[in-house]
Design a protein around this motif. Structure first.
Motif, short mmCIF file in Angstrom:
data_model
loop_
_atom_site.label_atom_id
_atom_site.label_comp_id
_atom_site.label_asym_id
_atom_site.label_seq_id
_atom_site.Cartn_x
_atom_site.Cartn_y
_atom_site.Cartn_z
N VAL A 22 0.82 -1.21 0.00
CA VAL A 22 0.00 0.00 0.00
C VAL A 22 0.86 1.27 0.00
N VAL A 23 2.04 1.21 0.59
CA VAL A 23 2.87 2.42 0.69
C VAL A 23 3.45 2.84 -0.65
N GLY A 24 3.34 1.99 -1.68
CA GLY A 24 3.93 2.31 -2.98
C GLY A 24 3.57 3.68 -3.52
N PRO A 25 2.27 4.07 -3.55
CA PRO A 25 1.92 5.40 -4.07
C PRO A 25 1.98 6.51 -3.03
N ILE A 26 2.41 6.21 -1.81
CA ILE A 26 2.37 7.21 -0.73
C ILE A 26 3.76 7.73 -0.41
N ILE A 27 4.75 6.85 -0.34
CA ILE A 27 6.14 7.30 -0.19
C ILE A 27 6.64 7.74 -1.57
N PRO A 28 7.19 8.94 -1.69
CA PRO A 28 7.57 9.45 -3.01
C PRO A 28 8.74 8.66 -3.62
N PRO A 29 8.82 8.69 -4.98
CA PRO A 29 7.93 9.36 -5.94
C PRO A 29 6.64 8.58 -6.11
N SER A 30 5.58 9.27 -6.50
CA SER A 30 4.27 8.64 -6.60
C SER A 30 3.55 9.13 -7.84
N ILE A 31 3.12 8.18 -8.67
CA ILE A 31 2.36 8.54 -9.86
C ILE A 31 1.02 9.15 -9.47
N THR A 32 0.39 8.60 -8.43
CA THR A 32 -0.91 9.12 -7.99
C THR A 32 -0.79 10.57 -7.54
N MET A 33 0.30 10.92 -6.87
CA MET A 33 0.49 12.31 -6.42
C MET A 33 0.66 13.25 -7.61
N ILE A 34 1.33 12.79 -8.65
CA ILE A 34 1.50 13.62 -9.85
C ILE A 34 0.13 13.94 -10.46
N ILE A 35 -0.73 12.92 -10.55
CA ILE A 35 -2.07 13.12 -11.11
C ILE A 35 -2.90 14.02 -10.20
N TYR A 36 -2.78 13.82 -8.88
CA TYR A 36 -3.53 14.66 -7.94
C TYR A 36 -3.16 16.13 -8.10
N ALA A 37 -1.86 16.42 -8.20
CA ALA A 37 -1.42 17.81 -8.31
C ALA A 37 -1.96 18.48 -9.57
N MET A 38 -2.26 17.68 -10.60
CA MET A 38 -2.84 18.24 -11.82
C MET A 38 -4.31 18.61 -11.63
N GLN A 39 -4.96 18.02 -10.60
CA GLN A 39 -6.39 18.28 -10.37
C GLN A 39 -6.63 19.37 -9.33
N ASP A 40 -5.65 19.68 -8.51
CA ASP A 40 -5.82 20.64 -7.42
C ASP A 40 -4.70 21.67 -7.47
N GLN A 41 -5.03 22.90 -7.77
CA GLN A 41 -4.04 23.96 -7.92
C GLN A 41 -3.46 24.42 -6.59
N ASN A 42 -4.01 23.97 -5.48
CA ASN A 42 -3.51 24.40 -4.17
C ASN A 42 -2.35 23.55 -3.67
N VAL A 43 -1.97 22.53 -4.41
CA VAL A 43 -0.83 21.70 -4.03
C VAL A 43 0.12 21.59 -5.22
N SER A 44 1.34 21.15 -4.94
CA SER A 44 2.31 20.89 -6.00
C SER A 44 2.82 19.46 -5.84
N VAL A 45 3.45 18.96 -6.88
CA VAL A 45 4.02 17.61 -6.80
C VAL A 45 5.06 17.55 -5.69
N GLY A 46 5.89 18.59 -5.59
CA GLY A 46 6.92 18.61 -4.56
C GLY A 46 6.34 18.59 -3.15
N SER A 47 5.29 19.37 -2.92
CA SER A 47 4.70 19.41 -1.57
C SER A 47 4.05 18.07 -1.23
N LEU A 48 3.43 17.43 -2.22
CA LEU A 48 2.81 16.12 -1.96
C LEU A 48 3.86 15.05 -1.71
N PHE A 49 4.98 15.13 -2.44
CA PHE A 49 6.06 14.18 -2.18
C PHE A 49 6.53 14.27 -0.73
#
Length: 427
Positions: free
Chosen positions: A144-171
């Motif tokens: 389960v930790v695969g998409p949660i500990i960076p780097p994460s493909i899911t986080m990249i997609i999330y950052a494209m949907q929400d302008q209040n976060v960045s890929v770096g901050s989610l990582f």
């Protein structure tokens, strides 16, 4: 169109159709039968969902993962995990969990964790006296930790949907929650190992041996520091980081570990292309699906309904957890992010919830859906690799469901876990 879209989607998923095709066909059916739009709009919206420069990071991270997963890199991570915890009661199980956390910093994918080092650890655990169904269930939970500990493909997609976060901050936000999930699964394994008497037959290695194994694994583990550090200090963008990860993986595979040969590259590239194609097809179909929802004013209606309830932030987060857990039973994380985040993220922001904290809650919730039937992809991937029925693995999952639920509640109600590292890192 919504009255056709949702029944068609659930029917196709119940028939076992892949998620991408189920979404695309349901959108096509809704547009053809209940609108004046030409069917070509489905293709247009799918292409629009992929026409994004940041999305280039996805196939490059997948390629880097494929390069790093073979041969010496995987063995180096497994040996390091065993050196630290292999001598403890349930030590091989602990090594399984820790190796998944280490490998998460390379792959960014739960399925890659389970299919790579997870499968190897199942064989090792079975030889060490563990029941195969238990070893397989532990692998599902630890992946389960695969998409949660960076780097994460899911986080990249999330950052494209929400302008209040960045890929770096989610990582940065994902590091502590990922370690927390690892810790709760370790506790569950320790408890089950005590009950079933899964003792360790290994001797505790000396510090010299641990140092030698750690030094051997260091080049592989450096990748996460390179990616997160480079993004944090503005050396490169996430998309550039994915390309650097590919060249770094090639370098250590060919010249450090010397386990990668030129004749291996065509097969690696083919596997990465197939995986990337599957991921991008899901993203394109999710974009078309989301477009129909927007045309039908579904997001606006849901947002207005939720706001009218006048929920406190805590009550809102509880409701979101429940919604996402139900949604995760039937949908993979990537389409879940593309469909739900544009609806829920603005509401959470208006309620004063930290965007990084909310993002991690969403990502963890949807990732847990990979472990739950009827669609849980991790269950089917592991069951196919070990030759066991999915129902056999599901019967072993309750202790790990409890561990993962505990981690989810802590992540939900202790924002510090998701906000501290992004704050001190300047995001």
């Amino acid at each position: 169109m919504a009255e056709i879209l949702f029944p068609a989607l659930f029917l196709l998923l119940a028939l076992g159709l892949p998620v991408a095709f189920a979404m695309a066909i349901s959108v096509f059916a809704a547009i053809t039968l209940a609108s004046n739009y030409p069917p070509l709009v489905v293709v247009k919206e799918m292409f629009a969902g992929l026409d994004s420069f940041p999305l280039l990071a996805v196939p490059f991270f997948i390629l880097a993962s494929e390069i790093m997963t073979g041969g010496a890199v995987t063995h180096a991570i497994l040996r390091l995990a065993q050196a630290f915890v292999g001598h403890l009661r349930g030590g091989l199980g602990h090594a399984n969990v820790i190796s998944s956390a280490m490998f998460a910093g390379i792959s960014g994918s739960a399925l890659a964790d389970a299919a790579g080092p997870g499968t190897m650890m199942i064989r090792m655990m079975e030889k060490g006296g563990y029941d195969r169904p238990y070893a397989s269930a532990l692998t599902i939970a630890s992946a389960v930790v695969g998409p949660i500990i960076p780097p994460s493909i899911t986080m990249i997609i999330y950052a494209m949907q929400d302008q209040n976060v960045s890929v770096g901050s989610l990582f940065m936000a994902g590091i502590l929650p990922g370690l927390l999930i690892t810790a709760t699964v370790l506790v569950a394994n320790a408890n089950m190992s005590k009950r079933r008497n899964y003792a360790s037959g290994e001797q505790r290695p000396g510090w010299m041996e641990i140092g030698r194994v750690a030094l051997f694994a260091l080049p592989a583990l450096t990748l996460i520091v390179l990616i997160v550090g480079g993004i944090r200090f503005g050396v490169f963008t996430p998309t550039e980081a994915s390309v650097i990860a590919v060249f770094y993986a090639l370098f250590i595979g060919m010249f450090v570990y010397r386990s990668l040969r030129l004749r291996d590259l065509p097969g690696i590239i083919l596997r990465a292309a197939l995986t990337s194609g599957a991921v991008l097809l899901i993203l394109g179909a999710a974009r078309a699906f989301a477009w129909v929802l927007i045309i039908e004013n579904v997001p606006q209606f849901l947002a207005e309904t939720i706001i009218s309830w006048d929920l406190a932030p805590v009550a809102f987060l509880l409701a979101v957890n429940l919604l996402l857990i139900i949604f995760g039973l039937f949908m993979d994380p990537l389409p879940g992010v593309m469909i739900l985040v544009p609806i829920l993220a603005p509401i959470s922001f208006a309620l004063g919830i930290d965007p990084n904290h909310f993002a991690i809650i969403v990502i963890v919730n949807l990732t847990l859906g990979l472990t739950t039937p009827p669609v849980g992809s991790l269950i089917f991937v592991v069951s196919s690799t070990v030759g066991l029925k999915p129902s056999t693995l599901i019967r072993e999952m309750p202790p790990f469901f409890l561990a993962l639920a505990t981690a989810l509640l802590l992540i939900t109600f202790v924002p510090f876990l998701s906000t501290w590292l992004p704050t001190i890192s300047g995001f």
